[in-house]
Design a protein around this motif. Sequence first.
Motif, mmCIF file in Angstrom:
data_model
loop_
_atom_site.group_PDB
_atom_site.id
_atom_site.type_symbol
_atom_site.label_atom_id
_atom_site.label_comp_id
_atom_site.label_asym_id
_atom_site.label_seq_id
_atom_site.Cartn_x
_atom_site.Cartn_y
_atom_site.Cartn_z
ATOM 1 N N LEU A 3 0.828 -1.201 0.000
ATOM 2 C CA LEU A 3 0.000 0.000 0.000
ATOM 3 C C LEU A 3 0.866 1.256 0.000
ATOM 4 N N VAL A 4 1.969 1.227 0.753
ATOM 5 C CA VAL A 4 2.887 2.364 0.772
ATOM 6 C C VAL A 4 3.423 2.629 -0.631
ATOM 7 N N GLN A 5 3.806 1.557 -1.326
ATOM 8 C CA GLN A 5 4.354 1.716 -2.666
ATOM 9 C C GLN A 5 3.312 2.267 -3.632
ATOM 10 N N ALA A 6 2.066 1.766 -3.552
ATOM 11 C CA ALA A 6 1.013 2.255 -4.437
ATOM 12 C C ALA A 6 0.700 3.716 -4.156
ATOM 13 N N LEU A 7 0.680 4.094 -2.881
ATOM 14 C CA LEU A 7 0.396 5.488 -2.531
ATOM 15 C C LEU A 7 1.556 6.394 -2.953
ATOM 16 N N ARG A 8 2.777 5.874 -2.862
ATOM 17 C CA ARG A 8 3.934 6.655 -3.324
ATOM 18 C C ARG A 8 3.818 6.942 -4.824
ATOM 19 N N GLN A 9 3.445 5.946 -5.602
ATOM 20 C CA GLN A 9 3.277 6.163 -7.037
ATOM 21 C C GLN A 9 2.166 7.168 -7.326
ATOM 22 N N GLN A 10 1.126 7.140 -6.501
ATOM 23 C CA GLN A 10 0.007 8.061 -6.688
ATOM 24 C C GLN A 10 0.402 9.498 -6.355
ATOM 25 N N MET A 11 1.126 9.692 -5.277
ATOM 26 C CA MET A 11 1.391 11.035 -4.764
ATOM 27 C C MET A 11 2.741 11.605 -5.192
ATOM 28 N N PHE A 12 3.614 10.754 -5.744
ATOM 29 C CA PHE A 12 4.939 11.231 -6.156
ATOM 30 C C PHE A 12 5.275 10.671 -7.537
ATOM 31 N N ALA A 13 4.367 10.828 -8.473
ATOM 32 C CA ALA A 13 4.619 10.348 -9.831
ATOM 33 C C ALA A 13 5.819 11.080 -10.416
ATOM 34 N N VAL A 21 -9.228 3.296 6.470
ATOM 35 C CA VAL A 21 -8.593 4.557 6.857
ATOM 36 C C VAL A 21 -7.355 4.295 7.705
ATOM 37 N N GLN A 22 -7.422 3.344 8.613
ATOM 38 C CA GLN A 22 -6.242 3.017 9.416
ATOM 39 C C GLN A 22 -5.068 2.663 8.519
ATOM 40 N N ALA A 23 -5.310 1.820 7.514
ATOM 41 C CA ALA A 23 -4.229 1.392 6.630
ATOM 42 C C ALA A 23 -3.701 2.563 5.796
ATOM 43 N N LEU A 24 -4.601 3.394 5.290
ATOM 44 C CA LEU A 24 -4.173 4.522 4.471
ATOM 45 C C LEU A 24 -3.430 5.571 5.291
ATOM 46 N N VAL A 25 -3.896 5.828 6.503
ATOM 47 C CA VAL A 25 -3.215 6.801 7.368
ATOM 48 C C VAL A 25 -1.809 6.316 7.702
ATOM 49 N N GLY A 69 5.129 10.830 4.791
ATOM 50 C CA GLY A 69 5.110 12.236 5.182
ATOM 51 C C GLY A 69 3.964 13.017 4.579
ATOM 52 N N LEU A 70 2.856 12.347 4.306
ATOM 53 C CA LEU A 70 1.697 12.995 3.706
ATOM 54 C C LEU A 70 0.751 13.522 4.783
ATOM 55 N N VAL A 82 -8.964 12.539 2.805
ATOM 56 C CA VAL A 82 -8.207 13.359 1.857
ATOM 57 C C VAL A 82 -6.726 13.248 2.202
ATOM 58 N N VAL A 83 -5.941 12.830 1.212
ATOM 59 C CA VAL A 83 -4.496 12.659 1.393
ATOM 60 C C VAL A 83 -3.793 13.658 0.481
ATOM 61 N N GLN A 84 -2.837 14.409 1.043
ATOM 62 C CA GLN A 84 -2.147 15.439 0.267
ATOM 63 C C GLN A 84 -0.660 15.458 0.579
ATOM 64 N N THR A 85 0.120 15.813 -0.418
ATOM 65 C CA THR A 85 1.493 16.204 -0.151
ATOM 66 C C THR A 85 1.460 17.600 0.462
ATOM 67 N N ARG A 86 2.575 18.003 1.011
ATOM 68 C CA ARG A 86 2.618 19.359 1.574
ATOM 69 C C ARG A 86 2.452 20.401 0.465
ATOM 70 N N GLU A 87 2.973 20.078 -0.727
ATOM 71 C CA GLU A 87 2.805 20.988 -1.855
ATOM 72 C C GLU A 87 1.333 21.084 -2.258
ATOM 73 N N ALA A 88 0.646 19.960 -2.258
ATOM 74 C CA ALA A 88 -0.775 19.970 -2.598
ATOM 75 C C ALA A 88 -1.575 20.733 -1.555
ATOM 76 N N GLN A 89 -1.208 20.574 -0.286
ATOM 77 C CA GLN A 89 -1.927 21.301 0.756
ATOM 78 C C GLN A 89 -1.765 22.807 0.578
ATOM 79 N N GLN A 90 -0.550 23.227 0.223
ATOM 80 C CA GLN A 90 -0.333 24.652 0.009
ATOM 81 C C GLN A 90 -1.141 25.155 -1.181
ATOM 82 N N ALA A 91 -1.164 24.346 -2.272
ATOM 83 C CA ALA A 91 -1.940 24.734 -3.437
ATOM 84 C C ALA A 91 -3.430 24.784 -3.104
ATOM 85 N N SER A 92 -3.903 23.803 -2.330
ATOM 86 C CA SER A 92 -5.315 23.762 -1.958
ATOM 87 C C SER A 92 -5.687 24.931 -1.060
ATOM 88 N N ARG A 93 -4.751 25.372 -0.248
ATOM 89 C CA ARG A 93 -5.058 26.448 0.687
ATOM 90 C C ARG A 93 -5.395 27.745 -0.032
#
Length: 781
Positions: free
Chosen positions: A236-246, A281-285, A292-293, A408-419
């Motif tokens: 799951l970590v690897q799949a989420l890494r590919q999703q959030m850090f393509a 949610v437990q697994a995704l968190v 570091g998301l 909702v899962v975000q990188t810090r860059e995405a959070q800044q953009a969303s803000r």
Amino acid sequence: MTDIANPLSPVLQALGQLPEIDLGKKQPDSGQTSYCVQGQLPLNALRVEVGICGELAQPISPSQAAALHATSQPAPYGHREATLLDTRVRDTGRIASHHVQLHWDAAVLQALQAQVAQALGLAALELRLHDLLVYGPGQFFKPHQDTEKHPGMVGTLVLVWPSAHIGGTLAVQHAASSTRFASQHLQAQALRWCAFYADCQHEVLPLEEGWRVVLTFDLVVPEAVSMPSAQPQPALVQALRQQMFAQNRPSTKPWVFLLEHEYSEHGLRWALLKGADRSHVQALVAAASELGLIVHLALAEIHENWSAIEPESRGRRYRNRDYHEDHDQDGNSHGAEPDELLGEDMCLDFWIDANDQVVPGYHLMLPPQAAESFVDTGEDYLVGEEYEGYMGNYGQTLDYWYRRAALVVQTREAQQASRFEMDFDTALQDALALGRSGQAAVLAQRLQDSWGQLSARAQGVQGARYFADYAELAWTVDNAETALALCRNFQWAGLSAQDGAALVPLVQQYGTSWGQALLQAWIAEPSAQYNPAWHAIRWFDQSPWPQDLHAFAAACPPALRPQLLQCCQALWLACNGEQVSLRAEPRARSHMQAELWQWASQLANAMQLLDEPAQTQALQQWVASIEQHPTLYPVLELPQLLQKMHASVVWQPALQGLRAALARALAQTLAAAERAPNDYRVEGVQWTCRCATCSSVIAWAQGSGAQPLELPMVEQLRQHVERELERAAAPLRCETRRQGRPYQLIIHKPADLHTRDQAQRAQWAQALAWLQAGGAHRDFP
């Protein structure tokens, strides 16, 4: 209606392979599902006392059950925020909890709470008595959902007291799954109970015989309980890494996972997650934490707009999820069906941070395709529906609104953009802080990630308040192209002198040609998008440049002022040409002319800021346009225009010819004979209609007689004449004499024409004296 994730993404594939409860299916020999659990207790586990009825027997006798029913009150039910009483929906007796005393075996109660919590996938639960219900023959409760009556409430437990009965089955449904709790018996050997989540649809089928007596409990998660953490799963970590850090770059878009269960604003908390949502949610968190998301819980409103197939009848109708059919205000089904999806959007508008705190002011718009889920968004999540019949050129449409909870899962860059969308002012201040600390590269990336929101905020009436901050960002980013893009979308009509001063460091850094390009962007006539300067020219409803043009130009970089005033001159010349081309009625033209004169005086006053040669050339062009448009600037009215201007501009040599022409016109007009005492001609009106009826009125108005004009005419003609006189701004007064047939329209000339003429001549004489004195007093008398 929306199929959100088909086929499953790598993240959902990895999540779906984790060990968890098989969704919606009964576990072998367990008699339970992920949303509902049943069980039994020994008869001696609980004693119950009810008010004047005393302790309940096991089983209850028919006479005691009848006494309970007689003591009870009709049970209400919750409908959104309201509490309603309708025996067509709920027909049962209710005894409130404060009339009921429970005597539990403490060990049994503790074990029961632990068993229900474990079965429903929760860390801990408390049972809180809600009420005692008594069902007699034929009584029932139609399908409904329980409301959350306490903070932390997640479900309901129903305990059936021994009392012989047939029927009264409890049917529980969640999504496409359903289960039944049949409590009927003639001789109970145990206390039967059933627990289920609050978002489950459930109903009590009609009781056939006997009495059904139940205790209902709210299932509440204690405040001290938190969601346990989980170990990160490598796949799951690897799949989420590919999703959030393509491509090894952090995503600037959030990843949204829609949950299966329903949650209200009171119930959306980490510790209150239900069933499979909890394990997912437990697994995704855990995986997000490893990378570091940043994670939030949120509520999503999904809106779909569909074209509709022609219904049997037209009109505006509504449906909500509590009804079994689509109804209009008269109770008739509109019969419309969705045909083609026209548009859709999703708003995340209620956020919970990792510390279980509500984040105020967060509203994030995303396309629904940005969200993923194991469960499609369908009727189970529908909260509103609206049908719109034919409206002019628009066909009939159906709108649907769905409500779902999300992780909702975000990188810090995405959070800044969303803000920049969710909390724009704070995000803008953070960006300014980056620039002030010398992090130009980080700032440039953040601006790029948030470009859509930055561009949108610059536009509009309120955008001007951000110009000084944008100018600082433009200076800090140290890139001429980015700086121009940051500043070009502002409506410069809303800018102030302080904003003009903000251009000084920008022109110093990027050059005068950069400033000139910015000015051209502000006034360029657009081909596709709205430009406020040209809108003002066309409709004369707002200024084409900053309100205090002189102050704005004075604050601007000196090297930019000639180009700035040339731009303003071009706009004003365009205003003159547009005004002439308009076929506006005199009444509307009068309003436009007042605006035009105001702009003319503002422009002339600002020309003082130019050096002498440039000022002379600009004023000569200004005078030439005045003289070329005598219908816009009538020579005898020019004193009013000059009065609006600074004296230092009025007496410039470039205006010598204009002043001389004005003096000659005034002297010639004053030399003419005054109006004779018996002369009541109405002159100077630009008549708008020359039909036979209006022509007769015009002939009378231009005649010297003072007597009112009396015209017998039908209402339609009276309205026409009055309307045309008003459009022409004619100084005539109309009244209707409602006697005889047809009524008479009576039109009066002004009784004070001579007084008006004398006052006007006095003003002209004063203006002429002022001009002949060479402006010795520098002001009009």
